[in-house]
Structures are given as C-alpha cells and as structure tokens.
Enzyme design. Structure first.
Site, PDB file in Angstrom:
ATOM      1  CB  SER A 283      27.896 100.792 -48.990  1.00  0.00           C
ATOM      2  OG  SER A 283      27.835 102.055 -48.395  1.00  0.00           O
TER       3      SER A 283
ATOM      4  CE  LYS B  25      30.804 102.736 -47.649  1.00  0.00           C
ATOM      5  NZ  LYS B  25      29.780 102.848 -46.611  1.00  0.00           N
TER       6      LYS B  25
ATOM      7  CE1 TYR C 100      31.916 106.295 -48.776  1.00  0.00           C
ATOM      8  CE2 TYR C 100      30.556 108.261 -48.733  1.00  0.00           C
ATOM      9  CZ  TYR C 100      30.747 106.920 -48.439  1.00  0.00           C
ATOM     10  OH  TYR C 100      29.743 106.215 -47.828  1.00  0.00           O
TER      11      TYR C 100
ATOM     12  CE1 TYR D  20      27.698  99.704 -44.018  1.00  0.00           C
ATOM     13  CE2 TYR D  20      25.522  99.110 -44.796  1.00  0.00           C
ATOM     14  CZ  TYR D  20      26.774  99.607 -45.038  1.00  0.00           C
ATOM     15  OH  TYR D  20      27.116 100.005 -46.287  1.00  0.00           O
TER      16      TYR D  20
ATOM     17  CB  VAL E 184      21.655 103.180 -49.072  1.00  0.00           C
ATOM     18  CG1 VAL E 184      22.006 102.948 -47.622  1.00  0.00           C
ATOM     19  CG2 VAL E 184      22.550 104.228 -49.706  1.00  0.00           C
TER      20      VAL E 184
HETATM   21  N1  GLN Z   1      25.261 102.175 -46.898  1.00  0.00           N
HETATM   22  C1  GLN Z   1      25.504 102.903 -47.957  1.00  0.00           C
HETATM   23  O1  GLN Z   1      25.330 102.476 -49.078  1.00  0.00           O
HETATM   24  C2  GLN Z   1      25.902 104.304 -47.681  1.00  0.00           C
HETATM   25  C3  GLN Z   1      26.485 105.010 -48.864  1.00  0.00           C
HETATM   26  C4  GLN Z   1      25.948 106.401 -49.024  1.00  0.00           C
HETATM   27  N2  GLN Z   1      26.514 106.978 -50.204  1.00  0.00           N
HETATM   28  C5  GLN Z   1      26.295 107.242 -47.825  1.00  0.00           C
HETATM   29  O2  GLN Z   1      27.393 107.684 -47.771  1.00  0.00           O
HETATM   30  O3  GLN Z   1      25.501 107.474 -46.952  1.00  0.00           O
END
Ligand code: GLN
Length: 307
Positions: free
Chosen positions: A68, A71, A191, A243, A261
């Site tokens: 993420s 993003k 994505y 988050y 993550v």
């Molecule tokens: N918080 C993250 O890094 C989530 C990304 C992970 N690829 C997902 O879509 O669940």
C-alpha cells in the site's frame, strides 16, 4: 542537523530493535501467500534529506513488497494528470476502519472515504486505466524518482490476484455504484501489480523525496507535484495513511506516513527529509510493528515532528 549526524541515530535504532526481531510479536501478512513466506527477521531504515544526503542501517538495501505504500505514488500520478477532477468520486476523510473494509461503501453510495484505503486506491487505479498504461507509467515514474529501474514482483502480484477476494468484492461493489469507469478485472490487474512493486528502504526514501520539498523531484528538482498538491498528499498521509491506526500514529509519531502490509512505512518530515522503515511483522492494524517503533524512536531522538 546534517545527514552526517543521522547515521549514528539510525545505527542506534537498528541496534535497539534488532534484538526484538522474532520476539516483539506481530505476524507477516498471511492472507497473501507470497508475503506469508517472507522472513519476519528483517529490519531496515533509510533516509534522504531534501538536499540529497543519505543515511541507512540494517536491511535498508533489501527489496520488499511495497504494497500500500504504492498508493502514494498512484495518487501522485492521478493528481498530476487530473488535478481537482481526481476527487470527483473519491473522498478525503479518514475511515477509522480496516484498510480492506467494505462497511462504509454501502451507506456512502460506493464512494470510498479516501485514496489510501483499498477501495480508494482501486478507484485511483480506475482513473489511471482511463489515462493509459498505468503499470508502465507507475514504474517509469518510480524509476525516475529514485534514479534506478524498478520492477514488479510478478509472483506477489499473481498471489494477490489468486486470493484477492475482498478486493474483488470492493471493486465490484464500486462498479455497481458507478464509481469505476473501466472493466473490474483490468482495474484490479493494475491494483494487484502496483502492490507487487518491489523496492528497498533506500529507494523508497529517495522516491518519496518530492513530498518533503514542496513537490520538487528529489534528484532533478523539477516539479513532480505543485506545492499545494504535495501539501495535500502529506495531509492525507497524516490523516489516512495508516488506516485505523492513523490517530495513534499522529499521537505517537506526528509525521505524514504511508504503510503497507509488506511491512514498509514511508514517513515525511516536511522541508527536512523522507524516511523509510521496513520490518515484515505486522500489528493487528496491518502496520509494521517494529517499523512503527522505529519511527517513534526516530522522532524521540531527533525531536522531528510536524507538531
Ligand atoms: N495495506 C495494504 O498494504 C494492503 C494491500 C494489499 N495488497 C491488499 O490489497 O490487501
């Protein structure tokens, strides 16, 4: 404070946290099989000042799945191309829910709360699909930002595609509400691949450099974003970048941060430097446990915070 002075600080943080690897708790992201195989016994930290000085410690040169953290860069591309129109069907409020939560989408008519939760990032990927070859554009931008070619780990990307049931649900739900313009599979392909980009702490600390210097390219000094746009990306990182732990991050660290993550977290000290920490074991909110601790130590030791 010059970058030279940062090296002992990063070494101290590495010395303090390394003995905690494997004992501090947390787990790697098990829901993505390719990430479940990553050793949690790794820790890296790197920074780059606005004037280009660098410092690094631990596993700062080991590539990891940025997840993420991507993003921030996909949002940057979309804002660059679309300006204010980027926000037509994407909000700017913290969600207070998990990164992959579906609950708010139903009552909020398919409009994601912000571009940093999965739903929002999928909507950003949709805008990028409308604009052209999103994967190539993203890799090209990252390559320019850190001065080195950047690749996607295809194994991670296909592992995500195989198990991305929640992301498929989010995308289909938004499609039903008219939030996505493009084919769901095409959007998810972008994505999943952006999440599978592999980079090191050193590369990320450099690539995010435009965020600490009013939108100017970390190496070339030319505008990546305008000053106002860069300020807004930072504001969103502070309020939404981690988050449902964003309040706790602001309270304990007080820097714009974006986590993933894969265990990476990019943090910005406006007008001073960008920092990247990485350690794969995550806490319950999906943020790197020791990465978070490393940022707390960095702020404690340097006094650097936006507050
Ligand atoms: N918080 C993250 O890094 C989530 C990304 C992970 N690829 C997902 O879509 O669940």
């Amino acid at each position: 404070m010059r970058a030279m002075d940062f090296q002992p600080i990063l070494d101290e943080i590495d010395d303090e946290l390394r003995p905690m690897l494997g004992t501090a708790g947390g787990t790697v992201a098990r829901y993505i099989p390719a990430l479940a195989r990553v050793s949690p016994l790794q820790f890296g930290i790197a920074l780059r000042t606005c004037s280009g000085e660098t410092a690094a410690a631990g596993d700062a040169a080991v590539p990891f799945s940025i997840q993420s953290v991507s993003k921030v860069f996909s949002l940057t591309l979309a804002i660059k191309a679309l300006g204010e129109a980027m926000w037509d069907r994407i909000g700017r409020e913290p969600s207070g829910t998990a990164f992959n939560s579906l609950v708010q989408l139903e009552s909020e008519r398919g409009i994601p709360r912000n571009p940093f939760i999965n739903a929002g990032a999928i909507a950003v990927a949709d805008r990028l699909v409308s604009l052209g070859d999103a994967k190539a554009e993203l890799l090209a931008m990252l390559g320019r930002l850190c001065g080195e070619p950047i690749h996607i780990d295809e194994e991670v990307a296909s592992s995500e595609a195989d198990t991305g049931f929640r992301n498929r649900a989010l995308a289909n739900f938004m499609k039903a509400f008219g939030t996505l313009d493009n084919d769901v599979d095409e959007v998810l392909d972008v994505y999943f691949h952006q999440c599978g980009i592999a980079m090191t702490c050193e590369q990320l600390a450099c690539a995010a450099g435009y965020l600490c210097r009013d939108g100017r390219h970390p190496l070339a000094g030319t505008p990546v974003l305008s000053k106002a746009q860069a300020r807004r990306v930072n504001a969103l990182m502070l309020t939404c970048g981690t988050y449902d732990a964003a309040g706790e991050f602001a309270f304990r660290i007080g820097l714009p941060c974006k986590s993933g993550v894969g265990g990476g977290i990019v943090a910005v000290v406006p007008d001073r430097l960008t920092l990247c920490v990485w350690s794969p074991a995550l806490d319950a909110t999906g943020n790197s446990l020791l990465g978070r601790r490393a940022l707390e130590l960095f702020v404690e030791k340097t006094g650097m915070s936006v507050f």
